[in-house]
Design an enzyme around this catalytic site. Structure first.
Site, PDB file in Angstrom:
ATOM      1  N   PRO A 161     -22.876  -3.025  35.489  1.00 35.84           N
ATOM      2  CA  PRO A 161     -23.605  -4.179  35.078  1.00 35.84           C
ATOM      3  C   PRO A 161     -24.145  -3.996  33.513  1.00 35.84           C
ATOM      4  O   PRO A 161     -24.444  -2.870  33.315  1.00 35.84           O
ATOM      5  CB  PRO A 161     -24.884  -4.063  36.053  1.00 35.84           C
ATOM      6  CG  PRO A 161     -24.972  -2.576  36.183  1.00 35.84           C
ATOM      7  CD  PRO A 161     -23.564  -2.295  36.400  1.00 35.84           C
ATOM      8  N   THR A 162     -24.094  -4.835  32.741  1.00 31.67           N
ATOM      9  CA  THR A 162     -24.584  -5.032  31.455  1.00 31.67           C
ATOM     10  C   THR A 162     -25.512  -6.298  31.161  1.00 31.67           C
ATOM     11  O   THR A 162     -25.012  -7.406  31.319  1.00 31.67           O
ATOM     12  CB  THR A 162     -23.538  -4.799  30.340  1.00 31.67           C
ATOM     13  OG1 THR A 162     -22.587  -5.854  30.553  1.00 31.67           O
ATOM     14  CG2 THR A 162     -22.747  -3.326  30.522  1.00 31.67           C
ATOM     15  N   TYR A 169     -32.595  -4.603  39.184  1.00 27.94           N
ATOM     16  CA  TYR A 169     -34.110  -3.804  39.103  1.00 27.94           C
ATOM     17  C   TYR A 169     -35.106  -3.944  39.834  1.00 27.94           C
ATOM     18  O   TYR A 169     -35.572  -5.269  39.801  1.00 27.94           O
ATOM     19  CB  TYR A 169     -34.311  -4.056  37.392  1.00 27.94           C
ATOM     20  CG  TYR A 169     -33.418  -3.609  36.383  1.00 27.94           C
ATOM     21  CD1 TYR A 169     -33.100  -2.235  36.267  1.00 27.94           C
ATOM     22  CD2 TYR A 169     -32.990  -4.240  35.184  1.00 27.94           C
ATOM     23  CE1 TYR A 169     -32.420  -1.820  35.547  1.00 27.94           C
ATOM     24  CE2 TYR A 169     -32.260  -3.739  34.440  1.00 27.94           C
ATOM     25  CZ  TYR A 169     -31.868  -2.371  34.247  1.00 27.94           C
ATOM     26  OH  TYR A 169     -30.984  -1.799  33.499  1.00 27.94           O
ATOM     27  N   ARG A 190     -34.495   3.570  22.457  1.00 30.02           N
ATOM     28  CA  ARG A 190     -33.178   3.257  21.810  1.00 30.02           C
ATOM     29  C   ARG A 190     -33.612   2.867  20.484  1.00 30.02           C
ATOM     30  O   ARG A 190     -34.110   1.824  19.956  1.00 30.02           O
ATOM     31  CB  ARG A 190     -32.450   1.994  22.595  1.00 30.02           C
ATOM     32  CG  ARG A 190     -31.916   2.657  23.795  1.00 30.02           C
ATOM     33  CD  ARG A 190     -30.746   1.599  24.510  1.00 30.02           C
ATOM     34  NE  ARG A 190     -31.239   0.467  24.725  1.00 30.02           N
ATOM     35  CZ  ARG A 190     -31.420   0.132  26.251  1.00 30.02           C
ATOM     36  NH1 ARG A 190     -31.610   1.199  27.064  1.00 30.02           N
ATOM     37  NH2 ARG A 190     -31.832  -0.868  26.648  1.00 30.02           N
ATOM     38  N   LYS A 206     -27.416   3.845  41.749  1.00 31.48           N
ATOM     39  CA  LYS A 206     -26.829   4.044  40.487  1.00 31.48           C
ATOM     40  C   LYS A 206     -27.936   4.875  39.665  1.00 31.48           C
ATOM     41  O   LYS A 206     -29.130   4.463  39.493  1.00 31.48           O
ATOM     42  CB  LYS A 206     -26.785   2.580  39.838  1.00 31.48           C
ATOM     43  CG  LYS A 206     -26.376   2.719  38.250  1.00 31.48           C
ATOM     44  CD  LYS A 206     -25.808   1.260  37.744  1.00 31.48           C
ATOM     45  CE  LYS A 206     -24.994   1.484  36.221  1.00 31.48           C
ATOM     46  NZ  LYS A 206     -26.253   1.336  35.240  1.00 31.48           N
ATOM     47  N   HIS A 254     -26.692   5.936  32.639  1.00 33.47           N
ATOM     48  CA  HIS A 254     -26.773   4.536  32.036  1.00 33.47           C
ATOM     49  C   HIS A 254     -25.957   4.267  30.742  1.00 33.47           C
ATOM     50  O   HIS A 254     -26.664   3.993  29.702  1.00 33.47           O
ATOM     51  CB  HIS A 254     -28.203   4.412  31.696  1.00 33.47           C
ATOM     52  CG  HIS A 254     -28.732   2.901  31.870  1.00 33.47           C
ATOM     53  ND1 HIS A 254     -29.506   2.602  33.021  1.00 33.47           N
ATOM     54  CD2 HIS A 254     -28.596   2.025  31.179  1.00 33.47           C
ATOM     55  CE1 HIS A 254     -29.849   1.431  32.980  1.00 33.47           C
ATOM     56  NE2 HIS A 254     -29.331   0.751  31.888  1.00 33.47           N
ATOM     57  N   ARG A 309     -28.227   5.554  27.807  1.00 34.80           N
ATOM     58  CA  ARG A 309     -29.211   4.791  26.806  1.00 34.80           C
ATOM     59  C   ARG A 309     -30.571   4.796  27.519  1.00 34.80           C
ATOM     60  O   ARG A 309     -31.611   4.206  26.995  1.00 34.80           O
ATOM     61  CB  ARG A 309     -28.717   3.053  27.215  1.00 34.80           C
ATOM     62  CG  ARG A 309     -27.409   2.806  26.707  1.00 34.80           C
ATOM     63  CD  ARG A 309     -26.941   1.542  27.417  1.00 34.80           C
ATOM     64  NE  ARG A 309     -27.797   0.205  26.966  1.00 34.80           N
ATOM     65  CZ  ARG A 309     -27.371  -0.575  25.856  1.00 34.80           C
ATOM     66  NH1 ARG A 309     -26.703   0.043  25.100  1.00 34.80           N
ATOM     67  NH2 ARG A 309     -28.272  -1.575  25.581  1.00 34.80           N
ATOM     68  N   ASP A 355     -19.755   6.102  36.109  1.00 36.25           N
ATOM     69  CA  ASP A 355     -19.736   5.355  34.648  1.00 36.25           C
ATOM     70  C   ASP A 355     -20.180   6.183  33.647  1.00 36.25           C
ATOM     71  O   ASP A 355     -20.995   7.386  33.994  1.00 36.25           O
ATOM     72  CB  ASP A 355     -20.209   4.031  34.811  1.00 36.25           C
ATOM     73  CG  ASP A 355     -21.729   3.768  34.483  1.00 36.25           C
ATOM     74  OD1 ASP A 355     -22.372   5.047  34.489  1.00 36.25           O
ATOM     75  OD2 ASP A 355     -22.146   3.046  34.870  1.00 36.25           O
ATOM     76  N   GLY A 407     -18.850   6.549  29.396  1.00 40.08           N
ATOM     77  CA  GLY A 407     -17.686   7.155  28.412  1.00 40.08           C
ATOM     78  C   GLY A 407     -16.357   6.751  28.757  1.00 40.08           C
ATOM     79  O   GLY A 407     -15.241   7.331  28.053  1.00 40.08           O
TER      80      GLY A 407
HETATM   81  C1  LIG Z   1     -25.446  -3.552  26.693  1.00 42.92           C
HETATM   82  C2  LIG Z   1     -25.639  -2.850  27.968  1.00 42.92           C
HETATM   83  C3  LIG Z   1     -26.737  -3.430  28.710  1.00 42.92           C
HETATM   84  C4  LIG Z   1     -26.753  -2.764  30.132  1.00 42.92           C
HETATM   85  N1  LIG Z   1     -27.638  -3.207  31.035  1.00 42.92           N
HETATM   86  C5  LIG Z   1     -27.747  -2.657  32.043  1.00 42.92           C
HETATM   87  C6  LIG Z   1     -28.472  -3.284  32.960  1.00 42.92           C
HETATM   88  O1  LIG Z   1     -29.053  -4.340  32.958  1.00 42.92           O
HETATM   89  N2  LIG Z   1     -28.477  -2.526  34.289  1.00 42.92           N
HETATM   90  C7  LIG Z   1     -27.912  -1.443  34.680  1.00 42.92           C
HETATM   91  O2  LIG Z   1     -28.335  -0.802  35.540  1.00 42.92           O
HETATM   92  N3  LIG Z   1     -27.188  -0.909  33.642  1.00 42.92           N
HETATM   93  C8  LIG Z   1     -27.057  -1.445  32.606  1.00 42.92           C
HETATM   94  N4  LIG Z   1     -26.349  -0.754  31.184  1.00 42.92           N
HETATM   95  C9  LIG Z   1     -25.720   0.543  31.730  1.00 42.92           C
HETATM   96  C10 LIG Z   1     -24.261   0.118  32.286  1.00 42.92           C
HETATM   97  O3  LIG Z   1     -24.262  -0.309  33.742  1.00 42.92           O
HETATM   98  C11 LIG Z   1     -23.644   1.460  32.598  1.00 42.92           C
HETATM   99  O4  LIG Z   1     -23.933   2.660  32.990  1.00 42.92           O
HETATM  100  C12 LIG Z   1     -22.960   2.170  31.271  1.00 42.92           C
HETATM  101  O5  LIG Z   1     -22.433   1.065  30.238  1.00 42.92           O
HETATM  102  C13 LIG Z   1     -21.917   3.029  31.307  1.00 42.92           C
HETATM  103  O6  LIG Z   1     -21.288   3.597  30.181  1.00 42.92           O
HETATM  104  P1  LIG Z   1     -20.299   3.071  29.117  1.00 42.92           P
HETATM  105  O7  LIG Z   1     -20.745   1.864  28.437  1.00 42.92           O
HETATM  106  O8  LIG Z   1     -19.817   4.008  28.295  1.00 42.92           O
HETATM  107  O9  LIG Z   1     -19.062   2.567  30.027  1.00 42.92           O
HETATM  108  C14 LIG Z   1     -26.112  -1.610  30.273  1.00 42.92           C
HETATM  109  C15 LIG Z   1     -25.317  -1.011  29.256  1.00 42.92           C
HETATM  110  C16 LIG Z   1     -25.034  -1.606  28.208  1.00 42.92           C
HETATM  111  C17 LIG Z   1     -24.204  -0.953  27.203  1.00 42.92           C
END
Ligand SMILES: Cc1cc2nc3c(=O)[nH]c(=O)nc-3n(C[C@H](O)[C@H](O)[C@H](O)COP(=O)(O)O)c2cc1C
Length: 383
Positions: free
Chosen positions: A82-83, A134, A169, A256, A280, A283, A311, A313
């Site tokens: 999820p992003t 969330y 961040r 997660k 995450h 992040r 997840d 990297g």
């Molecule tokens: C722009 C962005 C927004 C994200 N938003 C969420 C979110 O709303 N909920 C969540 O559980 N993880 C969120 N994540 C984390 C991702 O689900 C995931 O754990 C992470 O991107 C994995 O790392 P990778 O980007 O290196 O593949 C977000 C990541 C990014 C880059």
């Protein structure tokens, strides 16, 4: 200007294209991590520490990449993480990502703070859909979200555990990135340098968090998403309160943010169906253990009882193979497909998955392994 896809051969190429399409503050939001971004770079570096032990003179004319996930096959050991706020980069980015995932036969996870509603994604994309939750302090609204996901036939509920408070961040305040978007005078030239993106915003409107559109709190004032996370996310969420969610959700439940055996054992005790080994994407808490380095411990603790996803990297097909060799059921990708969709919408999301799935097949063949399900730690050594 149309993109010459034959020259876009890696996820890093898509990242460069995304950087060109979206304004600098938005790119920083997508690309960045917390504090010194140590966890962000460690996630990726952890994959490079494992070296393949290839076998030769093996008939690799047929490669089988299918694996079982929750009793149903997926075409590759991959899923999309999820992003939130993806629609800031491209209109209806979540629908585009979900369609691309369905095309490649892998699950897509829709984030709570997404800019396309969960109903719309279910209607317009289909495929195997998971909803990331969330947990909000507003319990009634949280349960309403869960009920909506159930009504729209989402297969799994993915509860994120590593956002008890918002991560620090630092790129965002430095660049002036806020949600809702508030253009600042010093960013005007930057915005004008991205006419296609500006045109998309002008014609489709400024994206909103559609999933929360009927929640009064999401619409009050001009609070930023970070402020909303600080005041509205349930920082008191714990294993005890998770039980109510387990009872309320009859389908697959995934937790997660698990990085330790202790939490994996708690997930088993709760009756979860899966965990995502995740920090995450670097992040939230900086300097956590890289997710790949945490994977063996979680697999040892719970691999027999849970689907163990990972997840953080993943930028290469070979990374998916390494994760699988260390016991993951499947690897998940956040930024890899997000760069694709930010660069070129659905076409870009497709291209990201085309790159990764082709790399999986090629690396399997060169490794001398024809069946992804047969991968084990013997195909690698620490180098
Ligand atoms: C722009 C962005 C927004 C994200 N938003 C969420 C979110 O709303 N909920 C969540 O559980 N993880 C969120 N994540 C984390 C991702 O689900 C995931 O754990 C992470 O991107 C994995 O790392 P990778 O980007 O290196 O593949 C977000 C990541 C990014 C880059």
């Amino acid at each position: 200007m149309s993109i010459d896809w034959s020259r876009v051969v890696s996820i890093e190429d898509l990242r460069r294209l995304a950087r060109r399409h979206v304004p600098h503050p938005l790119f920083g939001f997508i690309d960045g991590g917390a504090e010194d971004e140590v966890a962000l770079s460690d996630n990726r570096a952890a994959y490079d520490k494992w070296k393949f032990r290839q076998r030769v003179f093996v008939d690799v004319s047929e490669i089988d990449t299918e694996v079982d996930l929750f009793g149903t096959p997926i075409r590759f050991p991959l899923a999309i993480s999820p992003t939130g706020l993806a629609g800031l980069a491209w209109p209806q980015a979540e629908v585009a990502l979900a369609r691309a995932a369905a095309h490649y036969g892998i699950p897509f996870t829709l984030a709570t703070p997404s800019t396309s509603s969960l109903e719309r994604v279910a209607r317009e994309a289909g495929g195997r859909l998971w909803f990331q939750l969330y947990v909000l302090r507003d319990r009634d609204y949280t349960m309403k979200l869960v009920e909506r996901a159930r009504a729209s036939e989402y297969e799994a509920l993915v509860i994120t555990g590593d956002v008890a408070v918002a991560g620090k961040r630092e790129r965002d305040p430095r660049s002036g990135f806020t949600v809702p978007l508030r253009p600042r005078v010093e960013n005007m030239i930057e915005l004008l340098g991205h006419p296609k993106w500006l045109w998309q915003i002008a014609t489709h409107g400024v994206p909103k968090i559609e999933n929360l559109a009927d929640w009064s709190i999401a619409n009050v004032g001009t609070q930023t998403l970070a402020a909303m996370a600080a005041t509205q996310f349930e920082s008191a969420l714990n294993w005890e309160t998770l039980k109510q969610l387990r009872d309320a959700w009859p389908r697959k439940l995934v937790l997660k943010g698990v990085l330790t055996a202790a939490d994996a054992e708690q997930a088993v005790a709760l009756g979860a169906d899966g965990v995502v080994v995740s920090n995450h994407g670097g992040r939230q808490l900086d300097c956590t253990v890289a997710s790949l380095d945490a994977l063996p411990e979680v697999v040892r603790a719970a691999g027999e009882k849970l689907a163990v996803l990972i997840d953080g990297g993943v930028r290469r097909g070979s990374h998916v193979i390494k994760a699988r060799a260390l016991g993951a059921t499947a690897a998940m990708i956040g930024r890899a497909t997000l760069y694709g969709v930010a660069a070129a919408g659905e076409e870009g999301a497709h291209h990201a998955l085309e790159i990764l799935t082709t790399e999986i097949r090629r690396s399997m063949a060169l490794l001398g392994c024809t069946v992804v399900r047969d991968l084990d730690a013997g195909v690698m050594q620490r180098g």
